[in-house]
Scaffold this motif. Structure first.
Motif, mmCIF file in Angstrom:
data_model
loop_
_atom_site.group_PDB
_atom_site.id
_atom_site.type_symbol
_atom_site.label_atom_id
_atom_site.label_comp_id
_atom_site.label_asym_id
_atom_site.label_seq_id
_atom_site.Cartn_x
_atom_site.Cartn_y
_atom_site.Cartn_z
ATOM 1 N N UNK A 262 21.142 13.142 41.382
ATOM 2 C CA UNK A 262 20.233 12.190 42.018
ATOM 3 C C UNK A 262 20.767 10.789 41.758
ATOM 4 N N UNK A 263 20.644 9.953 42.749
ATOM 5 C CA UNK A 263 21.063 8.567 42.573
ATOM 6 C C UNK A 263 20.162 7.905 41.533
ATOM 7 N N UNK A 264 20.610 6.773 41.017
ATOM 8 C CA UNK A 264 19.787 6.042 40.038
ATOM 9 C C UNK A 264 18.432 5.694 40.631
ATOM 10 N N UNK A 265 18.437 5.323 41.893
ATOM 11 C CA UNK A 265 17.174 4.966 42.552
ATOM 12 C C UNK A 265 16.239 6.174 42.608
ATOM 13 N N UNK A 266 16.767 7.326 43.014
ATOM 14 C CA UNK A 266 15.932 8.528 43.069
ATOM 15 C C UNK A 266 15.435 8.936 41.687
ATOM 16 N N UNK A 267 16.243 8.710 40.668
ATOM 17 C CA UNK A 267 15.818 9.043 39.307
ATOM 18 C C UNK A 267 14.627 8.198 38.882
ATOM 19 N N UNK A 268 14.468 7.042 39.477
ATOM 20 C CA UNK A 268 13.293 6.202 39.188
ATOM 21 C C UNK A 268 12.137 6.534 40.121
ATOM 22 N N UNK A 269 12.441 6.749 41.405
ATOM 23 C CA UNK A 269 11.398 6.919 42.415
ATOM 24 C C UNK A 269 10.712 8.283 42.326
ATOM 25 N N UNK A 270 11.468 9.350 42.135
ATOM 26 C CA UNK A 270 10.877 10.697 42.152
ATOM 27 C C UNK A 270 9.820 10.876 41.050
ATOM 28 N N UNK A 271 10.125 10.577 39.782
ATOM 29 C CA UNK A 271 9.072 10.749 38.763
ATOM 30 C C UNK A 271 7.863 9.839 39.006
ATOM 31 N N UNK A 272 8.103 8.603 39.425
ATOM 32 C CA UNK A 272 6.991 7.684 39.676
ATOM 33 C C UNK A 272 6.121 8.193 40.828
ATOM 34 N N UNK A 273 6.753 8.692 41.874
ATOM 35 C CA UNK A 273 6.019 9.225 43.028
ATOM 36 C C UNK A 273 5.238 10.471 42.631
ATOM 37 N N UNK A 274 5.868 11.338 41.849
ATOM 38 C CA UNK A 274 5.188 12.545 41.382
ATOM 39 C C UNK A 274 3.950 12.181 40.562
ATOM 40 N N UNK A 275 4.118 11.264 39.610
ATOM 41 C CA UNK A 275 2.981 10.877 38.756
ATOM 42 C C UNK A 275 1.878 10.196 39.561
ATOM 43 N N UNK A 276 2.254 9.343 40.506
ATOM 44 C CA UNK A 276 1.251 8.688 41.351
ATOM 45 C C UNK A 276 0.515 9.720 42.201
#
Length: 144
Positions: free
Chosen positions: A118-132
């Protein structure tokens, strides 16, 4: 030593990401808990501290019962316990399983499979999106 067990021309296997090991351990522990919960007829499980204190269901309430129902081959009942985790857990389990398989085969020197990245961006976005998304689900499940 058999040639299949030696490293291919000195190429060292890429190390396994600690997050994969953490997820694998969590999935394994959850699987054991789901089996115990299913075998006990639902009498043995982890009580949710959020539910004990507030009386409300947290976004993850029902995940153990969902996994136990899946292990018993009842997807309809599993869905009723926690729909978002019904979708997310199998995807995560397959991804983690593939990463472990790819690493193991590479380590044994048998074959080098491409690793999931996963790109660095996806590594930040995926967990945040999941938690939200899970937080939103937690609110909605208590309103309706």
């Amino acid at each position: 030593m058999h040639p299949a067990h030696t490293m291919r021309s000195g190429v060292r296997p890429e190390p396994l990401d600690r997050r994969v090991l953490g997820l694998a351990g969590t999935l394994a522990a959850g699987g054991v808990l789901a089996v115990v919960n299913g075998l006990s007829g639902g009498r043995i499980g982890l009580p949710c501290p959020f539910h004990l204190v507030t009386g409300l269901n947290c976004p993850f309430c029902g995940t153990t019962r969902m996994a136990a129902a899946l292990l018993q081959g009842d997807p309809g009942r599993a869905w009723s316990f926690n729909p978002p985790m019904f979708v997310v857990l199998p995807i995560v389990a397959v991804a983690v399983g593939y990463q472990l398989l790819a690493w193991t085969l590479d380590r044994l020197g048998w074959i080098r499979l491409p690793r999931l990245r996963m790109s660095d961006r996806l590594q930040r976005v995926v967990p945040a999106t999941f938690l939200a998304g899970m937080a939103l689900y937690g609110v909605l499940r208590n309103l309706f």
